[in-house]
Design a protein around this motif. Structure first.
Motif, PDB file in Angstrom:
ATOM      1  N   VAL A 192       0.841  -1.206   0.000  1.00  0.00           N
ATOM      2  CA  VAL A 192       0.000   0.000   0.000  1.00  0.00           C
ATOM      3  C   VAL A 192       0.874   1.254   0.000  1.00  0.00           C
ATOM      4  O   VAL A 192       0.594   2.228  -0.714  1.00  0.00           O
ATOM      5  N   GLN A 193       1.980   1.206   0.797  1.00  0.00           N
ATOM      6  CA  GLN A 193       2.903   2.355   0.796  1.00  0.00           C
ATOM      7  C   GLN A 193       3.518   2.554  -0.594  1.00  0.00           C
ATOM      8  O   GLN A 193       3.703   3.682  -1.063  1.00  0.00           O
ATOM      9  N   GLN A 194       3.826   1.427  -1.254  1.00  0.00           N
ATOM     10  CA  GLN A 194       4.379   1.492  -2.609  1.00  0.00           C
ATOM     11  C   GLN A 194       3.368   2.147  -3.570  1.00  0.00           C
ATOM     12  O   GLN A 194       3.731   2.959  -4.423  1.00  0.00           O
ATOM     13  N   LEU A 195       2.097   1.795  -3.400  1.00  0.00           N
ATOM     14  CA  LEU A 195       1.041   2.378  -4.245  1.00  0.00           C
ATOM     15  C   LEU A 195       0.954   3.881  -4.028  1.00  0.00           C
ATOM     16  O   LEU A 195       0.793   4.651  -4.978  1.00  0.00           O
TER      17      LEU A 195
ATOM     18  N   SER B  37      -9.776  -5.008  -1.563  1.00  0.00           N
ATOM     19  CA  SER B  37      -9.299  -4.827  -0.173  1.00  0.00           C
ATOM     20  C   SER B  37      -8.218  -3.749  -0.117  1.00  0.00           C
ATOM     21  O   SER B  37      -8.146  -2.960   0.825  1.00  0.00           O
ATOM     22  N   LYS B  38      -7.357  -3.685  -1.163  1.00  0.00           N
ATOM     23  CA  LYS B  38      -6.283  -2.681  -1.181  1.00  0.00           C
ATOM     24  C   LYS B  38      -6.869  -1.265  -1.266  1.00  0.00           C
ATOM     25  O   LYS B  38      -6.355  -0.334  -0.659  1.00  0.00           O
ATOM     26  N   CYS B  39      -7.953  -1.119  -2.053  1.00  0.00           N
ATOM     27  CA  CYS B  39      -8.599   0.201  -2.169  1.00  0.00           C
ATOM     28  C   CYS B  39      -9.091   0.663  -0.798  1.00  0.00           C
ATOM     29  O   CYS B  39      -8.953   1.843  -0.441  1.00  0.00           O
ATOM     30  N   GLN B  40      -9.661  -0.283  -0.044  1.00  0.00           N
ATOM     31  CA  GLN B  40     -10.170   0.077   1.288  1.00  0.00           C
ATOM     32  C   GLN B  40      -9.017   0.517   2.185  1.00  0.00           C
ATOM     33  O   GLN B  40      -9.117   1.510   2.911  1.00  0.00           O
ATOM     34  N   LEU B  41      -7.891  -0.196   2.093  1.00  0.00           N
ATOM     35  CA  LEU B  41      -6.717   0.168   2.904  1.00  0.00           C
ATOM     36  C   LEU B  41      -6.204   1.563   2.535  1.00  0.00           C
ATOM     37  O   LEU B  41      -5.872   2.367   3.406  1.00  0.00           O
ATOM     38  N   LEU B  42      -6.157   1.844   1.242  1.00  0.00           N
ATOM     39  CA  LEU B  42      -5.690   3.168   0.791  1.00  0.00           C
ATOM     40  C   LEU B  42      -6.578   4.279   1.345  1.00  0.00           C
ATOM     41  O   LEU B  42      -6.102   5.326   1.773  1.00  0.00           O
TER      42      LEU B  42
ATOM     43  N   SER C 255      -2.459  10.004   1.610  1.00  0.00           N
ATOM     44  CA  SER C 255      -2.188  10.691   0.341  1.00  0.00           C
ATOM     45  C   SER C 255      -3.498  10.917  -0.409  1.00  0.00           C
ATOM     46  O   SER C 255      -4.251   9.967  -0.650  1.00  0.00           O
ATOM     47  N   CYS C 256      -3.745  12.182  -0.774  1.00  0.00           N
ATOM     48  CA  CYS C 256      -4.987  12.476  -1.500  1.00  0.00           C
ATOM     49  C   CYS C 256      -4.975  11.799  -2.867  1.00  0.00           C
ATOM     50  O   CYS C 256      -6.012  11.396  -3.394  1.00  0.00           O
ATOM     51  N   TYR C 257      -3.764  11.643  -3.456  1.00  0.00           N
ATOM     52  CA  TYR C 257      -3.691  10.971  -4.764  1.00  0.00           C
ATOM     53  C   TYR C 257      -4.035   9.497  -4.640  1.00  0.00           C
ATOM     54  O   TYR C 257      -4.647   8.904  -5.534  1.00  0.00           O
ATOM     55  N   ALA C 258      -3.624   8.879  -3.513  1.00  0.00           N
ATOM     56  CA  ALA C 258      -3.963   7.466  -3.288  1.00  0.00           C
ATOM     57  C   ALA C 258      -5.465   7.314  -3.074  1.00  0.00           C
ATOM     58  O   ALA C 258      -6.083   6.337  -3.528  1.00  0.00           O
ATOM     59  N   GLN C 259      -6.072   8.284  -2.367  1.00  0.00           N
ATOM     60  CA  GLN C 259      -7.534   8.246  -2.185  1.00  0.00           C
ATOM     61  C   GLN C 259      -8.245   8.350  -3.548  1.00  0.00           C
ATOM     62  O   GLN C 259      -9.226   7.655  -3.795  1.00  0.00           O
ATOM     63  N   LEU C 260      -7.709   9.228  -4.409  1.00  0.00           N
ATOM     64  CA  LEU C 260      -8.281   9.375  -5.755  1.00  0.00           C
ATOM     65  C   LEU C 260      -8.164   8.061  -6.530  1.00  0.00           C
ATOM     66  O   LEU C 260      -9.118   7.615  -7.178  1.00  0.00           O
ATOM     67  N   LEU C 261      -6.991   7.430  -6.442  1.00  0.00           N
ATOM     68  CA  LEU C 261      -6.786   6.150  -7.122  1.00  0.00           C
ATOM     69  C   LEU C 261      -7.792   5.108  -6.629  1.00  0.00           C
ATOM     70  O   LEU C 261      -8.415   4.401  -7.438  1.00  0.00           O
ATOM     71  N   ALA C 262      -7.965   5.040  -5.309  1.00  0.00           N
ATOM     72  CA  ALA C 262      -8.887   4.044  -4.742  1.00  0.00           C
ATOM     73  C   ALA C 262     -10.312   4.284  -5.239  1.00  0.00           C
ATOM     74  O   ALA C 262     -11.013   3.351  -5.637  1.00  0.00           O
ATOM     75  N   ALA C 263     -10.741   5.560  -5.229  1.00  0.00           N
ATOM     76  CA  ALA C 263     -12.120   5.874  -5.636  1.00  0.00           C
ATOM     77  C   ALA C 263     -12.342   5.567  -7.115  1.00  0.00           C
ATOM     78  O   ALA C 263     -13.346   4.953  -7.496  1.00  0.00           O
ATOM     79  N   THR C 264     -11.391   5.970  -7.983  1.00  0.00           N
ATOM     80  CA  THR C 264     -11.568   5.725  -9.429  1.00  0.00           C
ATOM     81  C   THR C 264     -11.465   4.232  -9.747  1.00  0.00           C
ATOM     82  O   THR C 264     -12.178   3.729 -10.625  1.00  0.00           O
ATOM     83  N   THR C 265     -10.600   3.509  -9.012  1.00  0.00           N
ATOM     84  CA  THR C 265     -10.482   2.054  -9.233  1.00  0.00           C
ATOM     85  C   THR C 265     -11.782   1.353  -8.860  1.00  0.00           C
ATOM     86  O   THR C 265     -12.262   0.476  -9.589  1.00  0.00           O
ATOM     87  N   LEU C 266     -12.356   1.749  -7.726  1.00  0.00           N
ATOM     88  CA  LEU C 266     -13.631   1.138  -7.317  1.00  0.00           C
ATOM     89  C   LEU C 266     -14.731   1.453  -8.332  1.00  0.00           C
ATOM     90  O   LEU C 266     -15.578   0.602  -8.629  1.00  0.00           O
TER      91      LEU C 266
END
Length: 1099
Positions: free
Chosen positions: A7-10, A44-49, A55-66
């Protein structure tokens, strides 16, 4: 621990993607993140992010991926998983109201998408995704930040329900409409009322609100957007094209009547406009534009009159205090609102409004001031002019007793437009600004509107134009006669600019006659204007040797085009008063003399303006239009000027035909020779001497090219000169081949070109095969030559010309095809350097095979390989193209699929002998084409598939008979056996096609149902076992209470169908399929949609 590191890598990759300055690092990060989005454990990774929230960019990634995960396939995620995602998003937004804007937007989009896709999902007889308003109301009762998120959720959901996703557009619109209609009937009005009540509260507190505070400003903006989204909803599923909304009607459901009958909604938005700052007031006007457009049938006559009265009163208040309109967006929306006054209400209704006289004066004043400020919001002028245009067009139909007062107002508008455009010229020239005339599309649109407005008081319009034209022409002539005209270059440019505007305006004013009744007085006035333009033309043409003004020449050509449409041709009255005035002033007493003026102008332009591609193209278009009319072309050939053109079409007289012109500018030569060809054919008959005399310049060019190509291997070869001459010649001949659509004229051309000159063209293809500037014109020439246009290629029974022509075409296709396969082209240049030429080859082969002038059985009978060579080259070219490219390039896909249909219809024996890989490639391309957006491609695929399936079915039945009789099968049996063997080894391909066709017919917006039905029966008969499995699978996928009904529909589909492909049986199946599709569609629409559509029509 490993998961946390991942997750940190993401998070690090997200940071690199959005913040890194190194493009390579960004590309690598993007690749890694795309891999993450497609991984199986993404959820599960999206939920962890999201939980970490570092990171706001990681939150954006999680939302768009979902969002992608949910969109990809609603069935891929279980119902409970999707409900959990929805609830998680709402809780996440509720507990973190201060997220970055783009993260909030991404999460809001996710909520809207999961809600839309699960709209019909139920658990224990309850629709689990529909308690939207209840859940979001909790947000609206919280802080300003919570309230804003709540409004965003409702706003995005309304947008999502209204929006056709790419997946919906490519597949089923029925499901989208079913969801949108259910949302409209159950939630939308409640959301609209909620937005209005929140706006009422905000309006009451407007004085205490601080619009400089970002949160309060943002909340107000989102509220207005929500109301606008509700009003712009596609209520009945018709507005697929957003560009057409400007004059559309808002189909408000009848159940919404209360919101519009008491006028509080209307008043609310007018009050908001007056209370809000400029940054928000345009949104209030956007809502008013929609409210002004509600369908007329929502009201009875009395209610409509009251509603219109309130609307006009609101407009009057804005016009009386126009300070707020200084903002460009607000001004634009107000212009749209004014246009809706006339698009949705009749002039007879407007004049009955109490404030009409005052309002029409205010609108006139506003329009005049707007036109005078020509630099401010030029895109909004269209709406103002459309209001006036529609009002003037309605004048003949007004039966109201009240005066419409347009006689006085329209002339002010016309005058303001004309004078403001003339005054703009000096400013544009002196301050070196962008010239409005550079955007000719917009100018032409405005002038067309003005031509209708100006006809209201046409005498005043003409008087003004004559006065302004005379002033400008006098000043222009004085400047030209000055001792040193160059010292006054700027003044000269200004006068040329003013005259350009006047010529355009006069041209469209004359063009405006078409929509009005004949009027001798108006024709006489047109005569006055035409005389002046022709006098100006004589002046400018006399000075062309010293140079001319390109813009003014283009305006002249536009004028000629308008004049030609109205006053030249078969339908024009020969005693028109235009000719009377032309006769008095210029001595042009009839149409022939006027045509002589046209042709002289065309010759002059072609002689002096070879350097201007725009002028040459428009001049040739005018010549082409003149050469089409039946009576017009017969008058033209009698003119000395036309005979001059027919006898002197050389670069000496027409420089644009020379080799000095750029290759890109040679395209217009085909149009020139098409026009000359039409003119030549009028009196040509069978006069071969006349034909040879006409072709002399082209003969000389061909001989010259032949001599140059003969020395191609020597150092003396002038390659560039030969290449340019050949390109021009190929374009010239293509124009002639297009024009010669009679058997006699075409055969003269064919005998001229074959066998003397076709070897030269073949040599050129071999020499310059890598250069599309040469190959494309030559290939297009042959593609035109093989076209059996107007049955011109029906040769005599003793003539071998059809076969000889096909042989030459085959040589060209084989030569080009063989060479182009060995040429490597850069990836971005695939179409222009390779695929375009292949597409022309496909087009040429199709025209030759379908022309019905060659008996193709002769070739194999006498051992001639021309046909086999051409077909084998087609196969090689096809295999060099990726399937993606076949559908990505529309011209290529159209030529390929029509050729394939032709081969399947007439040359099935060839297709049957193809290698398995080739045949499977073709079937695969058909499968892709069945779901193409282009209906022509889809229909062609259906016809091709029908021929293939029919051939296969016959082979199988003949094989059975052969085995029973012990005799020989049908001719071509070996090919058929190979065909069948290929499909036995690859049964999935036809099964997949069967599944695709059935899916399109059952669930998608099938625009060619009849075509789809033809191959379906054959597919079912060839795959009966698979069809039964498919049917059972579809039945089992239905809710338990609908399974029996679906089973019955499938029974009805095959009711009375026999195991053959005779026409009678096919027609029965097509009929059954029509009933089957109708039943499926009715069930998909559901009860909500059908009842509401009836409700929409009541008023």
């Amino acid at each position: 621990m490993a998961e946390e590191q991942e997750v940190q890598q993401l998070e690090l990759l997200c940071k690199q993607l959005y913040e890194s300055q190194d493009p390579n690092q960004r590309i690598e990060a993007e690749k890694a993140l795309v891999g993450f989005q497609n991984a199986p454990d993404t959820l599960s990774k999206c939920q962890l992010l999201l939980e970490r929230g570092d990171s706001c960019y990681a939150q954006l990634l999680a939302a768009t991926t979902l969002t992608k995960l949910v969109s990809r396939s609603a069935q891929g995620l279980g119902l409970q998983q999707r409900v959990d995602i929805r609830n998680y998003v709402l809780n996440y937004l509720a507990t973190r109201p201060n997220l970055v804007n783009f993260v909030v937007q991404a999460l809001v989009t996710l909520f809207a998408r999961v809600t839309k896709l699960g709209w019909f999902d139920s658990e224990k007889d309850e629709f689990v995704f529909r308690n939207v308003v209840t859940d979001i109301t909790k947000f609206l009762q919280g802080s300003v930040e919570h309230c804003m998120i709540g409004v965003q959720l409702l706003s995005q959901l309304t947008c999502e329900m209204n929006q056709i996703s790419e997946a919906d557009a490519n597949r089923s619109l029925t499901k989208h409409r079913k969801i949108a209609s259910s949302f409209r009937d159950t939630q939308l009005f409640e959301i609209f009322r909620l937005s209005c009540s929140l706006l009422v509260t905000a309006q009451g507190n407007c004085k205490s609100l601080n619009f400089n505070d970002e949160a309060q400003h943002g909340l107000m903006k989102q509220l207005l957007k929500l109301a606008n989204n509700c009003l712009t909803f596609d209520f009945i599923g018709t507005s697929t094209d957003e560009s057409s909304d400007d004059l559309g009607t808002v189909q408000i459901p009848t159940s919404w009547r209360p919101a519009f009958l008491d006028f509080t909604t209307l008043k609310l938005f007018f009050d908001l406009y007056h209370s809000l700052p400029n940054s928000l007031s345009h949104l209030a006007l956007s809502c008013l534009v929609q409210i002004a457009s509600v369908r007329r049938s929502l009201f009875n006559n009395t209610e409509r009159a009251k509603f219109l009265s309130q609307l006009v009163f609101g407009v009057k208040q804005i016009l009386q205090n126009p300070q707020g309109l200084s903002d460009e967006k607000t001004y634009h929306e107000f212009c749209r609102l004014l246009a809706r006054l006339k698009s949705n209400y009749q002039l007879g209704e407007l004049v009955m409004v109490e404030w009409y006289p005052e309002v029409i004066q205010l609108i006139t004043k506003f329009t005049v001031e707007s036109l005078q400020m020509w630099q401010f919001a030029p895109n909004s002028v269209h709406y103002l002019l459309s209001l006036w245009q529609r009002m003037v067009a309605s004048v003949p139909y007004v039966k109201a007793t009240e005066p419409h007062l347009l006689e006085t107002c329209t002339h002010q508008v016309t005058s303001a437009y004309i004078t403001s455009r003339l005054e703009s010229v000096a400013v544009v020239v002196r301050e070196e600004l962008d010239d409005p005339l550079q955007d000719l599309g917009m100018v032409q649109q405005q002038l067309e509107q003005l031509s209708v407005i100006g006809r209201c008081e046409y005498k005043k319009t003409c008087t003004l134009l004559v006065q302004l034209f005379d002033q400008a022409a006098r000043a222009y002539q004085e400047l030209l006669n000055a001792p040193q005209p160059n010292s006054q270059r700027i003044e000269l440019t200004i006068q040329e600019g003013r005259l350009t505007w006047l010529v355009y305006i006069i041209g469209t004013a004359i063009g405006g006659r078409v929509s009005f009744n004949n009027n001798d007085e108006h024709d006489a006035m047109d005569g006055e204007l035409v005389c002046r333009i022709l006098q100006l033309m004589n002046l400018t043409d006399s000075r062309l040797a010293q140079g001319g003004c390109e813009k003014l020449e283009l305006a002249m050509l536009s004028f000629f085009e308008q004049f030609r449409k109205i006053y030249v041709g078969d339908q024009v009255q020969k005693n028109s008063k235009v000719y009377r005035r032309l006769s008095e002033v210029l001595g042009l007493s009839d149409e022939s003399m006027l045509l002589s003026v046209f042709i002289r102008k065309i010759i002059t332009n072609l002689k002096y303006w070879g350097r201007s591609e725009q002028i040459i193209t428009k001049t040739l278009q005018l010549l082409s239009d003149l050469s089409v009319g039946y009576s017009c072309v017969r008058k033209l050939v009698k003119l000395d000027e036309v005979q001059f053109m027919l006898n002197n079409h050389t670069s000496e007289h027409f420089p644009f035909l020379g080799n000095g012109v750029a290759v890109t500018e040679m395209r217009c030569r085909s149009m020139f020779y098409t026009s000359l060809g039409r003119l030549l054919m009028v009196d040509l008959g069978e006069d071969e001497d006349r034909f040879d005399a006409f072709m002399m310049p082209l003969t000389a060019t061909f001989e010259s090219i032949g001599q140059m190509l003969a020395s191609a291997e020597t150092p003396l070869f002038a390659a560039e000169e030969a290449k340019k001459a050949l390109i021009g010649l190929a374009r010239d001949l293509r124009g002639l081949a297009f024009a010669f659509n009679t058997k006699t004229s075409y055969m003269m051309l064919f005998d001229w070109i074959y066998p003397a000159y076709t070897p030269i063209l073949l040599h050129a293809i071999e020499l310059w095969n890598h250069d599309p500037q040469v190959t494309t014109p030559v290939l297009k020439l042959f593609a035109e030559m093989v076209q059996n246009r107007s049955q011109r290629l029906q040769c005599d029974v003793s003539s071998p010309n059809g076969i000889l022509l096909f042989r030459e075409a085959s040589k060209i296709i084989c030569s080009y095809g063989t060479h182009i396969l060995g040429v490597e082209v850069p990836k971005g240049q695939t179409y222009p350097l390779k695929l375009k030429g292949i597409s022309v080859c496909f087009s040429m082969l199709k025209a030759a095979l379908c022309g019905n002038y060659v008996n193709f059985g002769v070739f194999r009978l006498y051992g001639d390989e021309a046909l086999d060579n051409a077909l084998n080259t087609f196969v090689k070219l096809l295999l060099s193209i990726s399937q993606a490219d076949l559908l990505d390039y529309p011209k290529l896909s159209q030529t390929y699929y029509v050729l394939l249909e032709c081969l399947a219809q007439d040359h099935m024996s060839f297709l049957a002998t193809l290698e398995p890989t080739v045949f499977l490639y073709i079937l695969s391309s058909i499968s892709e084409g069945l779901t193409a957006l282009d209906t022509m491609v889809c229909t062609g695929c259906c016809a091709t598939l029908d021929h293939i399936v029919t051939y296969l079915f016959r082979q199988l039945t003949q094989k059975g008979k052969k085995n029973r009789r012990g005799g020989r099968g049908v001719a071509g049996g070996a090919g058929g056996d190979m065909f069948l063997h290929t499909l036995e080894l690859n049964p999935d391909i036809l099964r997949q096609i069967l599944s695709t066709v059935l899916n399109v017919i059952m669930y998608e917006d099938c625009r060619n149902q009849w075509s789809m039905s033809r191959p379906l029966l054959g597919l079912i008969l060839l795959n009966e076992e698979y069809f039964n499995q498919l049917r059972e699978s579809i039945i089992r996928s239905q809710p338990p209470d609908k399974q029996a009904v679906m089973a019955q529909w499938f029974e009805n589909l095959m009711d009375g169908i026999e195991r053959n492909l005779l026409n009678k049986n096919r027609d029965r199946f097509t009929q059954n399929l029509s009933h089957f599709r109708r039943d499926i569609n009715d069930s998909l629409k559901g009860p909500n949609m059908t009842t509401s559509s009836n409700d929409m029509m009541t008023s």
